[in-house]
Write a protein that holds these residues in place. Structure first.
Motif, PDB file in Angstrom:
ATOM      1  N   PHE A   1       0.653   8.574  14.410  1.00  0.00           N
ATOM      2  CA  PHE A   1      -0.149   7.137  14.662  1.00  0.00           C
ATOM      3  C   PHE A   1      -0.513   6.521  13.371  1.00  0.00           C
ATOM      4  CE2 PHE A   1      -4.155   5.074  14.943  1.00  0.00           C
ATOM      5  CZ  PHE A   1      -4.247   4.307  15.914  1.00  0.00           C
ATOM      6  N   VAL A   2      -0.331   5.356  12.965  1.00  0.00           N
ATOM      7  CA  VAL A   2      -0.384   4.444  11.721  1.00  0.00           C
ATOM      8  C   VAL A   2      -1.575   3.636  11.657  1.00  0.00           C
ATOM      9  CG1 VAL A   2       0.859   3.442   9.983  1.00  0.00           C
ATOM     10  CG2 VAL A   2       2.275   4.913  11.728  1.00  0.00           C
ATOM     11  N   ASP A   3      -2.556   3.757  10.912  1.00  0.00           N
ATOM     12  CA  ASP A   3      -3.378   2.789  10.768  1.00  0.00           C
ATOM     13  C   ASP A   3      -3.353   2.198   9.424  1.00  0.00           C
ATOM     14  OD1 ASP A   3      -5.791   1.324  11.023  1.00  0.00           O
ATOM     15  OD2 ASP A   3      -7.176   2.946  11.015  1.00  0.00           O
ATOM     16  N   VAL A   4      -2.630   1.108   9.549  1.00  0.00           N
ATOM     17  CA  VAL A   4      -2.109   0.286   8.482  1.00  0.00           C
ATOM     18  C   VAL A   4      -3.117  -0.651   7.643  1.00  0.00           C
ATOM     19  CG1 VAL A   4      -0.332  -1.561   7.679  1.00  0.00           C
ATOM     20  CG2 VAL A   4       0.146   0.030   9.641  1.00  0.00           C
ATOM     21  N   LYS A   5      -3.099  -0.374   6.435  1.00  0.00           N
ATOM     22  CA  LYS A   5      -4.141  -1.001   5.552  1.00  0.00           C
ATOM     23  C   LYS A   5      -3.624  -2.531   5.501  1.00  0.00           C
ATOM     24  CE  LYS A   5      -7.077  -1.731   2.376  1.00  0.00           C
ATOM     25  NZ  LYS A   5      -8.538  -1.710   2.434  1.00  0.00           N
ATOM     26  N   HIS A   6      -4.348  -3.599   5.834  1.00  0.00           N
ATOM     27  CA  HIS A   6      -3.887  -5.050   5.698  1.00  0.00           C
ATOM     28  C   HIS A   6      -3.539  -5.561   4.542  1.00  0.00           C
ATOM     29  CE1 HIS A   6      -3.464  -8.667   7.763  1.00  0.00           C
ATOM     30  NE2 HIS A   6      -4.221  -9.370   6.866  1.00  0.00           N
ATOM     31  N   MET A   7      -2.346  -5.793   4.186  1.00  0.00           N
ATOM     32  CA  MET A   7      -1.698  -6.542   3.292  1.00  0.00           C
ATOM     33  C   MET A   7      -0.582  -7.282   3.606  1.00  0.00           C
ATOM     34  SD  MET A   7      -1.086  -3.383   0.477  1.00  0.00           S
ATOM     35  CE  MET A   7      -2.965  -2.356  -0.175  1.00  0.00           C
ATOM     36  N   PRO A   8      -1.079  -8.716   3.868  1.00  0.00           N
ATOM     37  CA  PRO A   8       0.070  -9.714   4.307  1.00  0.00           C
ATOM     38  C   PRO A   8       1.305  -9.965   3.651  1.00  0.00           C
ATOM     39  CG  PRO A   8      -2.225 -10.407   4.656  1.00  0.00           C
ATOM     40  CD  PRO A   8      -2.303  -9.283   3.878  1.00  0.00           C
ATOM     41  N   GLU A   9       1.055  -9.891   2.081  1.00  0.00           N
ATOM     42  CA  GLU A   9       2.086 -10.007   1.151  1.00  0.00           C
ATOM     43  C   GLU A   9       3.003  -8.881   0.952  1.00  0.00           C
ATOM     44  OE1 GLU A   9      -0.975  -7.575  -0.904  1.00  0.00           O
ATOM     45  OE2 GLU A   9      -1.042  -9.216   0.687  1.00  0.00           O
ATOM     46  N   LYS A  10       2.721  -7.710   1.589  1.00  0.00           N
ATOM     47  CA  LYS A  10       3.305  -6.546   1.509  1.00  0.00           C
ATOM     48  C   LYS A  10       3.540  -5.791   2.642  1.00  0.00           C
ATOM     49  CE  LYS A  10       3.505  -2.578  -1.838  1.00  0.00           C
ATOM     50  NZ  LYS A  10       2.760  -2.172  -3.177  1.00  0.00           N
ATOM     51  N   PRO A  11       4.598  -6.218   3.472  1.00  0.00           N
ATOM     52  CA  PRO A  11       4.897  -5.651   4.770  1.00  0.00           C
ATOM     53  C   PRO A  11       5.130  -4.349   4.867  1.00  0.00           C
ATOM     54  CG  PRO A  11       6.193  -7.744   4.392  1.00  0.00           C
ATOM     55  CD  PRO A  11       5.590  -7.414   3.080  1.00  0.00           C
ATOM     56  N   PHE A  12       4.692  -3.475   5.823  1.00  0.00           N
ATOM     57  CA  PHE A  12       4.684  -2.187   6.075  1.00  0.00           C
ATOM     58  C   PHE A  12       5.700  -1.896   7.246  1.00  0.00           C
ATOM     59  CE2 PHE A  12       3.732   2.237   7.657  1.00  0.00           C
ATOM     60  CZ  PHE A  12       3.095   2.778   6.556  1.00  0.00           C
ATOM     61  N   SER A  13       6.645  -0.985   6.902  1.00  0.00           N
ATOM     62  CA  SER A  13       7.914  -0.474   7.854  1.00  0.00           C
ATOM     63  C   SER A  13       7.853   0.820   8.052  1.00  0.00           C
ATOM     64  CB  SER A  13       9.045  -1.176   7.405  1.00  0.00           C
ATOM     65  OG  SER A  13       9.023  -2.335   7.174  1.00  0.00           O
ATOM     66  N   VAL A  14       8.096   1.177   9.303  1.00  0.00           N
ATOM     67  CA  VAL A  14       8.529   2.730   9.679  1.00  0.00           C
ATOM     68  C   VAL A  14      10.009   2.604   9.993  1.00  0.00           C
ATOM     69  CG1 VAL A  14       7.924   4.687  11.147  1.00  0.00           C
ATOM     70  CG2 VAL A  14       6.122   2.798  10.376  1.00  0.00           C
ATOM     71  N   HIS A  15      10.690   3.953   9.557  1.00  0.00           N
ATOM     72  CA  HIS A  15      12.016   3.884  10.045  1.00  0.00           C
ATOM     73  C   HIS A  15      12.387   5.206  10.516  1.00  0.00           C
ATOM     74  CE1 HIS A  15      12.468   0.309   7.161  1.00  0.00           C
ATOM     75  NE2 HIS A  15      11.911   1.095   6.420  1.00  0.00           N
ATOM     76  N   LEU A  16      13.025   5.055  11.806  1.00  0.00           N
ATOM     77  CA  LEU A  16      13.346   6.215  12.424  1.00  0.00           C
ATOM     78  C   LEU A  16      14.915   6.227  12.398  1.00  0.00           C
ATOM     79  CD1 LEU A  16      10.807   4.788  14.241  1.00  0.00           C
ATOM     80  CD2 LEU A  16      10.758   7.260  14.939  1.00  0.00           C
TER      81      LEU A  16
END
Length: 335
Positions: free
Chosen positions: A176-191
């Motif tokens: 479960f991922v609770d992402v820190k909001h950073m519009p200028e720095k997208p967050f990606s999860v790779h499987l």
């Protein structure tokens, strides 16, 4: 023009390793940071469905030699980058020099980066691996994002994120991922064959034997098949299932947060058919539930459970729906 995340440079190259522009882009990106070679090898392993090697197991000098030949080639077919066991890097004999030809600048830069990369990977690994046993766990990433790991889960994440992207790798299990909001720095999860892109949200991603399940609690995420043939945008309450063998995506909407009950400890059923209840209880308590009898699957349940044992849940189920539940080890039969 909007700058693309660094991982896109790697993905584009892996899709078309013979494309000259992609080779040049990868070349330039590898020279920006000594840790980028490690990122490239990690991504390539996941791209090909391989098991990621332990941190620090790359023969850095050998990998640079292979990439040097691959990125400077103009007519030869692409060279596959392998991940052999760690070997001692031989010291060049005195009086012998490697012919650099027109690649003098690249070879010099590569040599400098090899040394820096070796220091980073062996003394201070670029990636940190986290694995759970039978218990759940949580950890805080460098950017403030928090990961909640279900039992038997393995993830890898960089010690320091890149300037314009944040990438983590789920090797197995559920997170479960609770992402820190950073519009200028997208967050990606790779499987293995799915990538998930978010800006700021909370969601659950689970890797199963059949594929990947993604459930969004808040915000919005985009789940993409790595081959680029299909994608889906999910909003709160939506869950998508993406099969390993294929490109089809099935979605469903949940009125509750049952997909993340492993984290919250709460199960909520509002006029839910017993067939659905059984499926959710199977996943939560790790048992096999068999419904025996006509009409059982359509019986409706209205109940909320919070960290009750399976025995307590079955007792309430029996009294509420007027059924009989018998448990034999990991098998539950309902009459």
């Amino acid at each position: 023009m909007k700058q693309q995340p660094d991982i896109d440079v790697v993905i584009r190259y892996l899709e078309e390793p013979g494309h000259e522009e992609h080779k040049r882009s990868l070349d330039e990106w590898l020279q920006l940071d000594a840790a980028n070679l490690d990122i490239f090898l990690e991504t390539k392993a996941l791209w090909q469905g391989e098991v990621l090697p332990a941190t620090g197991s790359y023969d850095i000098a050998h990998q640079w030699q292979l990439l040097d030949a691959q990125l400077t080639a103009t007519s030869l077919p692409p060279v596959t980058v392998t991940v052999p066991p760690v070997q001692a890097v031989p010291t060049p004999s005195k009086g012998k020099a490697r012919a650099l030809g027109t690649s003098t600048w690249w070879a010099a830069a590569a040599a400098a980066i090899v040394i820096a990369a070796a220091v980073i990977i062996y003394r201070q690994p670029a990636y940190i691996a986290q694995q759970t046993a039978q218990n759940t766990d949580s950890l805080l990433l460098p950017d403030g994002t928090r990961l909640y790991l279900n039992a038997h889960t393995s993830v890898k994440y960089p010690r320091n994120f890149q300037k314009n992207s944040r990438d983590i790798f789920v090797q197995q299990g559920e997170v479960f991922v609770d992402v820190k909001h950073m519009p200028e720095k997208p967050f990606s999860v790779h499987l293995k064959n799915v990538d998930i892109e978010v800006l700021g949200t909370s969601f659950d991603v689970k890797e199963t034997k059949q594929g990947v399940k993604v459930f969004v609690q808040s915000g919005k995420v985009k789940a993409i098949y790595r081959n680029g043939k299909n994608a889906v945008i999910l909003t709160p309450g939506e869950e998508a299932e993406m099969l390993l063998a294929g490109t089809t995506i099935s979605t469903r909407h949940h009125r509750n947060n049952n997909p993340i009950a492993w984290k919250t400890g709460q199960l909520t059923f509002v006029d839910a058919p017993l067939s659905e209840v059984a499926e959710i209880l199977e996943d939560y308590y790790k048992v096999n539930i068999v419904l025996k009898g006509e009409g059982l699957a359509d019986k409706k349940l209205l109940a909320t459970f919070h960290k009750e044992s399976l025995t307590e849940v079955l007792d309430i189920l029996s009294k509420t729906l007027q059924v009989q539940a018998v448990q034999k080890d990991s098998l539950v039969e309902i009459y």
